[in-house]
Write a protein that holds these residues in place. Structure first.
Motif, mmCIF file in Angstrom:
data_model
loop_
_atom_site.group_PDB
_atom_site.id
_atom_site.type_symbol
_atom_site.label_atom_id
_atom_site.label_comp_id
_atom_site.label_asym_id
_atom_site.label_seq_id
_atom_site.Cartn_x
_atom_site.Cartn_y
_atom_site.Cartn_z
ATOM 1 N N GLU A 138 5.244 -14.603 14.483
ATOM 2 C CA GLU A 138 4.722 -15.159 13.230
ATOM 3 C C GLU A 138 5.142 -16.614 13.152
ATOM 4 O O GLU A 138 6.329 -16.921 13.153
ATOM 5 N N ALA A 139 4.138 -17.510 13.093
ATOM 6 C CA ALA A 139 4.427 -18.940 13.127
ATOM 7 C C ALA A 139 4.504 -19.576 11.746
ATOM 8 O O ALA A 139 5.038 -20.677 11.611
ATOM 9 N N ALA A 140 3.972 -18.913 10.711
ATOM 10 C CA ALA A 140 3.943 -19.495 9.362
ATOM 11 C C ALA A 140 3.565 -18.415 8.362
ATOM 12 O O ALA A 140 3.029 -17.369 8.739
ATOM 13 N N PRO A 141 3.828 -18.639 7.062
ATOM 14 C CA PRO A 141 3.375 -17.688 6.049
ATOM 15 C C PRO A 141 1.850 -17.661 5.971
ATOM 16 O O PRO A 141 1.174 -18.641 6.301
ATOM 17 N N MET A 142 1.309 -16.541 5.530
ATOM 18 C CA MET A 142 -0.112 -16.465 5.221
ATOM 19 C C MET A 142 -0.410 -17.404 4.060
ATOM 20 O O MET A 142 0.384 -17.525 3.126
ATOM 21 N N LYS A 143 -1.540 -18.089 4.114
ATOM 22 C CA LYS A 143 -1.980 -18.960 3.018
ATOM 23 C C LYS A 143 -3.274 -18.408 2.435
ATOM 24 O O LYS A 143 -4.149 -17.958 3.179
ATOM 25 N N LEU A 144 -3.412 -18.470 1.110
ATOM 26 C CA LEU A 144 -4.625 -18.030 0.427
ATOM 27 C C LEU A 144 -5.025 -19.054 -0.610
ATOM 28 O O LEU A 144 -4.163 -19.598 -1.307
ATOM 29 N N GLY A 145 -6.332 -19.304 -0.724
ATOM 30 C CA GLY A 145 -6.799 -20.253 -1.721
ATOM 31 C C GLY A 145 -8.272 -20.083 -2.006
ATOM 32 O O GLY A 145 -9.028 -19.564 -1.177
ATOM 33 N N ARG A 146 -8.669 -20.508 -3.183
ATOM 34 C CA ARG A 146 -10.091 -20.474 -3.520
ATOM 35 C C ARG A 146 -10.840 -21.404 -2.574
ATOM 36 O O ARG A 146 -10.423 -22.543 -2.360
ATOM 37 N N PHE A 147 -11.919 -20.933 -1.980
ATOM 38 C CA PHE A 147 -12.671 -21.758 -1.039
ATOM 39 C C PHE A 147 -13.807 -22.485 -1.759
ATOM 40 O O PHE A 147 -14.513 -21.872 -2.559
ATOM 41 N N PRO A 148 -13.985 -23.800 -1.471
ATOM 42 C CA PRO A 148 -13.307 -24.612 -0.462
ATOM 43 C C PRO A 148 -12.000 -25.255 -0.939
ATOM 44 O O PRO A 148 -11.257 -25.782 -0.130
ATOM 45 N N SER A 149 -11.730 -25.224 -2.241
ATOM 46 C CA SER A 149 -10.474 -25.822 -2.707
ATOM 47 C C SER A 149 -10.111 -25.231 -4.055
ATOM 48 O O SER A 149 -10.950 -24.673 -4.765
ATOM 49 N N GLY A 150 -8.829 -25.352 -4.386
ATOM 50 C CA GLY A 150 -8.351 -24.887 -5.674
ATOM 51 C C GLY A 150 -7.676 -23.526 -5.586
ATOM 52 O O GLY A 150 -7.694 -22.863 -4.548
ATOM 53 N N THR A 151 -7.070 -23.146 -6.687
ATOM 54 C CA THR A 151 -6.470 -21.819 -6.799
ATOM 55 C C THR A 151 -6.677 -21.333 -8.225
ATOM 56 O O THR A 151 -7.073 -22.107 -9.104
ATOM 57 N N ASP A 152 -6.444 -20.050 -8.454
ATOM 58 C CA ASP A 152 -6.643 -19.473 -9.781
ATOM 59 C C ASP A 152 -5.869 -18.170 -9.872
ATOM 60 O O ASP A 152 -5.136 -17.795 -8.953
ATOM 61 N N ASP A 153 -6.018 -17.462 -10.989
ATOM 62 C CA ASP A 153 -5.249 -16.241 -11.202
ATOM 63 C C ASP A 153 -5.526 -15.185 -10.135
ATOM 64 O O ASP A 153 -4.617 -14.478 -9.704
#
Length: 303
Positions: A138-153
């Motif tokens: 494992e080289a890094a934590p998993m990343k999650l985000g709203r595509f193509p940008s931003g995040t939300d609840d």
């Protein structure tokens, strides 16, 4: 919370297994894997823990699971279009996560739902037998985000649930950058490791590293033309990070592309170096190394 994993192979089944301890999970997988999960559970070894996990798994999507809170697409990139078409009635308007390799999966999924979450994972998953996977690196934590940008609840809730399941995960407002960052890693190592039949650590040899460097430099020029900011300011900075941080963490890992070729399966090259080469052509950029490596993999697929 109800989660459905579509196209669950080594990555999807392993993530489904971990999530099954904290959520209701159904995985849609190949018949032989679904049968194995039903008979004796999914077997996991390696750095994510060891044990047998039991969760709902079949080769189809039962009606009772069509109201899932999240659909995670974990199929090979070559199968994204087919998976979305097959389950279009279920995923429409739902939260759909692309937990896949390469560039272009999220763009395909946006044709079926307007609620797309991009994800990036740099972890090694190796088949041991049907529904049995070893998590190697494992080289890094998993990343999650709203595509193509931003995040939300919705993004934050899923990231928190994945952490609760015991997987390192972070929400990010710049998931497109993270996806391209992983694609750099895949373009640099995956096809070359497959063609040379060596673990990633062997690619620090100066002769191999010269090819790696050229692949990365071309990809940087393409990303700039696409308007995608990368986590490292220059190709040289990324190459140093690759050599000193990512490669040591995954030195023993054998390319998933090598496993595909050995198994007679189509690779994801068109979503990696092939995608970089296609975008380079669109922008009038020379990408001879990415084009060459993509053509060599396509040749290997046929023999």
């Amino acid at each position: 919370m109800k989660i459905v994993v579509l196209g669950a192979g080594a990555v999807g089944l392993t993530v489904a297994a971990k999530l099954s301890r904290v959520a209701d999970v159904h995985a849609v997988a190949r018949t032989r894997h679904a049968d194995a999960v039903r008979k004796r559970g999914f077997l996991m070894t390696g750095i994510w823990g060891e044990g047998a996990y039991r969760f709902s798994c079949s080769e189809d999507l039962p009606d009772a699971w069509r109201d899932a809170d999240y659909y995670i697409v974990a199929a090979k990139s070559t199968g994204t279009e087919a998976i979305c078409r097959q389950f279009a009635d279920a995923v429409g308007g739902r939260e759909v996560v692309s937990l896949q390799n390469g560039i272009g999966n999220e763009e395909i999924i946006t044709r079926f739902t307007d609620r797309v979450i991009g994800a990036m994972i740099i972890t090694g998953f190796e088949w041991r037998s049907d529904a049995s996977v070893h998590v190697s690196v494992e080289a890094a934590p998993m990343k999650l985000g709203r595509f193509p940008s931003g995040t939300d609840d919705a993004v934050e809730r899923l990231a928190a649930l994945i952490r609760e399941a015991g997987i390192r995960a972070e929400a990010t407002a710049g998931i497109r950058t993270d996806i391209w960052g992983k694609t750099l890693y895949n373009c640099a190592l995956n096809p070359l490791g497959a063609l040379m039949n060596v673990p990633y650590g062997a690619l620090v040899d100066p002769h191999a590293w010269a090819v790696v460097a050229a692949i990365v430099e071309e990809a940087y020029r393409v990303a700039e033309a696409e308007g995608v900011p990368l986590p490292w300011e220059t190709a040289e900075a990324y190459l140093e990070y690759l050599r000193t941080t990512q490669l040591p963490a995954t030195a023993a890992h054998h390319s998933s592309m090598l496993q595909d070729i050995a198994g007679g399966r189509k690779t994801e090259i068109d979503f990696m170096n092939g995608a970089v080469a296609a975008l380079a052509e669109k922008h009038g950029i020379d990408a001879a190394y990415n084009t060459c490596i993509a053509e060599l993999i396509r040749f290997r697929e046929q023999i």
